[in-house]
Design a protein around this motif. Structure first.
Motif, short mmCIF file in Angstrom:
data_model
loop_
_atom_site.label_atom_id
_atom_site.label_comp_id
_atom_site.label_asym_id
_atom_site.label_seq_id
_atom_site.Cartn_x
_atom_site.Cartn_y
_atom_site.Cartn_z
N THR A 191 10.81 -7.98 66.64
CA THR A 191 10.21 -6.75 66.13
C THR A 191 9.91 -6.87 64.64
OG1 THR A 191 11.46 -5.53 67.78
CG2 THR A 191 10.52 -4.24 66.00
N SER A 195 6.21 -6.95 62.61
CA SER A 195 5.95 -5.93 61.58
C SER A 195 5.56 -6.55 60.25
CB SER A 195 7.19 -5.05 61.40
OG SER A 195 7.51 -4.43 62.61
N ALA A 198 2.00 -6.92 60.51
CA ALA A 198 1.35 -5.60 60.46
C ALA A 198 1.30 -5.08 59.03
CB ALA A 198 2.10 -4.62 61.36
N SER A 221 4.22 3.46 58.98
CA SER A 221 3.31 2.81 59.91
C SER A 221 3.32 3.55 61.24
CB SER A 221 3.74 1.37 60.13
OG SER A 221 5.08 1.34 60.62
N ALA A 222 2.29 3.31 62.03
CA ALA A 222 2.24 3.81 63.40
C ALA A 222 1.91 2.63 64.31
CB ALA A 222 1.17 4.89 63.54
N ASN A 223 2.33 2.71 65.54
CA ASN A 223 2.02 1.67 66.52
C ASN A 223 2.52 0.30 66.08
OD1 ASN A 223 0.67 3.67 68.08
ND2 ASN A 223 -1.06 3.49 66.68
N THR A 224 3.68 0.27 65.42
CA THR A 224 4.33 -1.01 65.13
C THR A 224 5.61 -1.09 65.97
OG1 THR A 224 5.11 0.09 63.10
CG2 THR A 224 3.40 -1.57 62.86
N GLY A 225 5.46 -0.71 67.23
CA GLY A 225 6.58 -0.79 68.17
C GLY A 225 7.73 0.08 67.72
N ARG A 226 8.93 -0.45 67.82
CA ARG A 226 10.12 0.30 67.44
C ARG A 226 10.45 0.10 65.96
NH1 ARG A 226 10.72 4.59 69.44
NH2 ARG A 226 12.65 4.63 68.26
N THR A 228 9.45 0.76 61.79
CA THR A 228 8.70 1.54 60.82
C THR A 228 8.58 0.71 59.55
OG1 THR A 228 8.71 3.51 59.43
CG2 THR A 228 10.85 2.75 60.20
N GLU A 251 0.50 9.87 64.57
CA GLU A 251 0.98 9.81 65.96
C GLU A 251 1.22 8.33 66.29
OE1 GLU A 251 2.11 12.21 68.75
OE2 GLU A 251 0.34 13.12 67.81
N GLY A 252 2.33 8.05 66.93
CA GLY A 252 2.64 6.64 67.21
C GLY A 252 3.63 6.06 66.21
#
Ligand code: CU
Length: 343
Positions: A191, A195, A198, A221-226, A228, A251-252
């Motif tokens: 993870t 990131s 990302a 961030s959003a949509n970086t899995g679990r 932040t 959102e995400g």
């Protein structure tokens, strides 16, 4: 030439060496291979959250899923601000109970305080570790006295952060505690690795004129899995006097943030003592909203948005030219600046 004594010593040393090695290999293999139930109960460790470089925080239990036998212990290591709650749905973090007098926004006591003590035997049903408030150990363990089946737990602070314990029959072989810890490290590492990539992408996307002059700032961030990424993207924005800046927790995303100035750190709660019971954990100045969404800010005026959750936005209008720093009170590395030019 070796004399007899030396030979005898060598033989003895050799035997001893082989014996030590044999014991070590035996111990290692018994720990590393899957096995049916040991005579002794085992202790498995689950990481609750983790941190990476570049302001990356992982909001997950690792391993996300593990197998145990009845009587084994599971120990959670709280690396962040999490609770461990055997429950079906996450509870709201902040509540405002109706009652006599002024309503007091407060940390939900059903999240904050334990309903089961660390070290206790867990036999199913609702059970909560409580939050790692000041003075509370980050280590929480339960003895799993459970029928074979699936038992899930979650963190109320971070919706979506959840884990599963599968209790299996005593004759079923399961991964060893060492293998479970390796699995945890591998999940957290994967993870964090994703990131880091990302972060570079988000920085490249937001270090552009189009982004910097947009008056739009993403919180984390959003949509970086679990995970932040606790930064503002971009962390500088340039507007004209009378224009607005909007901070978006997209959102995400998986983590709440705030925006405010000056920094107010470490005063998340202002406990109110209650006779004969736990204190009311009133929301403190770090988290308390001070400035309503849509307000105007003058030069030098203090402001605080309060918690902004994923899917929420917050807008301020800046009426006077100047340089306005801002921060996220709960993530000290999250800082930025609004530059307001004369219109
Ligand atoms: Cu933040």
């Amino acid at each position: 030439m070796l004399d007899t004594l030396q030979k005898a010593r060598l033989v003895r040393f050799g035997l001893l060496g082989a014996a030590v090695l044999g014991v070590a290999v035996g111990a290692l293999s018994s720990q590393l291979v899957t096995r049916a139930q040991e005579a002794e109960p085992q202790n498995f460790t689950v990481m609750a959250g983790g941190f990476g470089p570049n302001n990356i925080e992982v909001l997950a239990f690792a391993p996300q899923s593990l197998q145990v036998h009845r009587g084994d212990t599971v120990t959670w290591v709280n690396n962040g601000f999490h609770n461990i709650h055997f429950n079906n749905e996450p509870l709201p973090l902040v509540i405002v109970p109706e009652g006599e007098g002024e309503p007091i926004p407060q940390i939900n006591p059903a999240i904050a305080f334990p309903s089961i003590e660390s070290g206790a035997t867990y036999q199913g049903g609702e059970a909560n570790s409580g939050l790692p408030l000041p003075g509370v150990s980050p280590i929480f363990s339960l003895v799993m006295d459970l029928e074979p089946g699936t038992y899930s737990f979650l963190c109320d602070v971070h919706p979506g952060m959840a884990g599963v314990i599968n209790v299996v029959a005593s004759d079923v072989s399961i991964p060893s505690p060492q293998e479970v810890s390796m699995q945890a490290a591998s999940e957290l590492g994967a993870t964090v690795g994703a990131s880091i990539g990302a972060t570079m992408e988000l920085e490249a996307q937001t270090f552009t004129d189009e982004s910097i002059y947009s008056g739009q700032i993403n919180m984390g961030s959003a949509n970086t899995g679990r995970a932040t990424i606790n930064q503002f993207f971009p962390f500088v924005t340039v507007i004209q006097a009378g224009e607005s800046v909007t901070w978006n927790n997209l959102e995400g995303g998986v983590e709440p943030h705030l925006v405010g100035w000056p920094p107010v750190r470490g005063q998340d709660v202002s406990p109110i003592e209650v006779e004969g019971g736990p204190p009311i954990l009133a929301v403190g100045p770090t988290l308390a909203p001070m400035t309503p969404d849509g307000a105007s800010i003058a030069a030098g005026e203090a402001f605080n948005s309060g918690l902004i959750f994923p899917g929420q936005s917050y807008t301020l209008t800046f009426t006077e030219p100047g340089v306005y720093p801002f921060t996220c009170n709960i993530h000290p590395a999250m800082n930025g600046t609004v530059i307001v030019e004369a219109a």
